[in-house]
Design a protein around this motif. Sequence first.
Motif, PDB file in Angstrom:
ATOM      1  N   ILE A  47       0.834  -1.201   0.000  1.00 56.76           N
ATOM      2  CA  ILE A  47       0.000   0.000   0.000  1.00 56.76           C
ATOM      3  C   ILE A  47       0.868   1.250   0.000  1.00 56.76           C
ATOM      4  N   LEU A  50       2.107   1.727  -3.478  1.00 60.01           N
ATOM      5  CA  LEU A  50       1.014   2.133  -4.356  1.00 60.01           C
ATOM      6  C   LEU A  50       0.598   3.579  -4.108  1.00 60.01           C
ATOM      7  N   ARG A  51       0.514   3.969  -2.860  1.00 58.83           N
ATOM      8  CA  ARG A  51       0.126   5.358  -2.549  1.00 58.83           C
ATOM      9  C   ARG A  51       1.187   6.326  -3.045  1.00 58.83           C
ATOM     10  N   SER A  54       0.757   6.604  -6.928  1.00 61.38           N
ATOM     11  CA  SER A  54      -0.466   7.211  -7.450  1.00 61.38           C
ATOM     12  C   SER A  54      -0.366   8.732  -7.475  1.00 61.38           C
ATOM     13  N   SER A  57      -5.488  11.577  -5.540  1.00 63.19           N
ATOM     14  CA  SER A  57      -5.983  11.450  -4.170  1.00 63.19           C
ATOM     15  C   SER A  57      -7.471  11.128  -4.278  1.00 63.19           C
ATOM     16  N   THR A  59      -9.299   8.754  -3.349  1.00 61.41           N
ATOM     17  CA  THR A  59     -10.050   8.119  -2.284  1.00 61.41           C
ATOM     18  C   THR A  59      -9.416   8.363  -0.920  1.00 61.41           C
ATOM     19  N   VAL A  62      -8.398   4.470   1.578  1.00 68.53           N
ATOM     20  CA  VAL A  62      -7.164   3.725   1.855  1.00 68.53           C
ATOM     21  C   VAL A  62      -6.557   4.122   3.197  1.00 68.53           C
ATOM     22  N   THR A  66      -6.424   1.742   6.507  1.00 66.33           N
ATOM     23  CA  THR A  66      -5.119   1.502   7.123  1.00 66.33           C
ATOM     24  C   THR A  66      -5.171   1.810   8.617  1.00 66.33           C
ATOM     25  N   SER A  88      -7.484  -2.409   1.046  1.00 63.00           N
ATOM     26  CA  SER A  88      -6.788  -1.157   0.724  1.00 63.00           C
ATOM     27  C   SER A  88      -5.876  -1.330  -0.479  1.00 63.00           C
ATOM     28  N   GLU A  89      -5.196  -2.448  -0.517  1.00 59.05           N
ATOM     29  CA  GLU A  89      -4.303  -2.739  -1.638  1.00 59.05           C
ATOM     30  C   GLU A  89      -5.092  -2.815  -2.947  1.00 59.05           C
ATOM     31  N   SER A  92      -6.231   0.594  -3.986  1.00 62.62           N
ATOM     32  CA  SER A  92      -5.101   1.353  -4.544  1.00 62.62           C
ATOM     33  C   SER A  92      -4.839   0.939  -5.986  1.00 62.62           C
ATOM     34  N   LEU A  96      -5.081   3.196  -9.429  1.00 57.77           N
ATOM     35  CA  LEU A  96      -3.978   3.241 -10.399  1.00 57.77           C
ATOM     36  C   LEU A  96      -4.415   2.712 -11.757  1.00 57.77           C
TER      37      LEU A  96
END
Length: 195
Positions: A47, A50-51, A54, A57, A59, A62, A66, A88-89, A92, A96
């Motif tokens: 995560i 991925l964050r 990306s 923003s 969402t 996530v 977390t 969450s993964e 994400s 993406l």
Amino acid sequence: MPPPKKSAEKAAKKAAKKAAKKAASHHHEKHHQAKDLRRAYEHMGRIAVLRHSSKSSATDAVPELTALAQRAIKDGHTKDAADLLRASEHLSFAVLAGEVSGIVRVSAELKESITEQFDELTRRANEHWGEEEEHSSILTGIYQSARNSATKTFKTRAYHQALEFARAAEALAHVKQHGSLKLESGHKNLQLKSA
């Protein structure tokens, strides 16, 4: 006199067997907790990557999931934490996928397989979600948004994104609503955005 000795030996063997079974069960439970904690750790790492990757923003779900996962770990609910982070993964990846992929032409055979997978994920999400009697408004909002986004993106043939949203909903459906996960004060209504 020999029979009591045999009975004592038999009772001792039975007690030893029972103790070994109890120890194995305790070891098995600790093994599952350790496995779930490792899963949570791995999902947390993915995560973070991925964050960072990306540009959107899109969402707030996530970081919210977390935070819930960290609370679940603290409370000893490692399986729920792993499922929250798995969701969450997938969310994400869905965000993406919306940033990088467009509609891709697929063969009839591939579309059939994708449809089967999508339907199976949706069925499992519905089934598991229905098993829990109470759901927090936070998880309900994220779950419903993921389900709606999955349906919407599937209809537009954005299959990568649709499957990720469906997997996120399915992962959320596995989360058990323990005490700390039911707390909702100060949380806003969250919406996922598809491409």
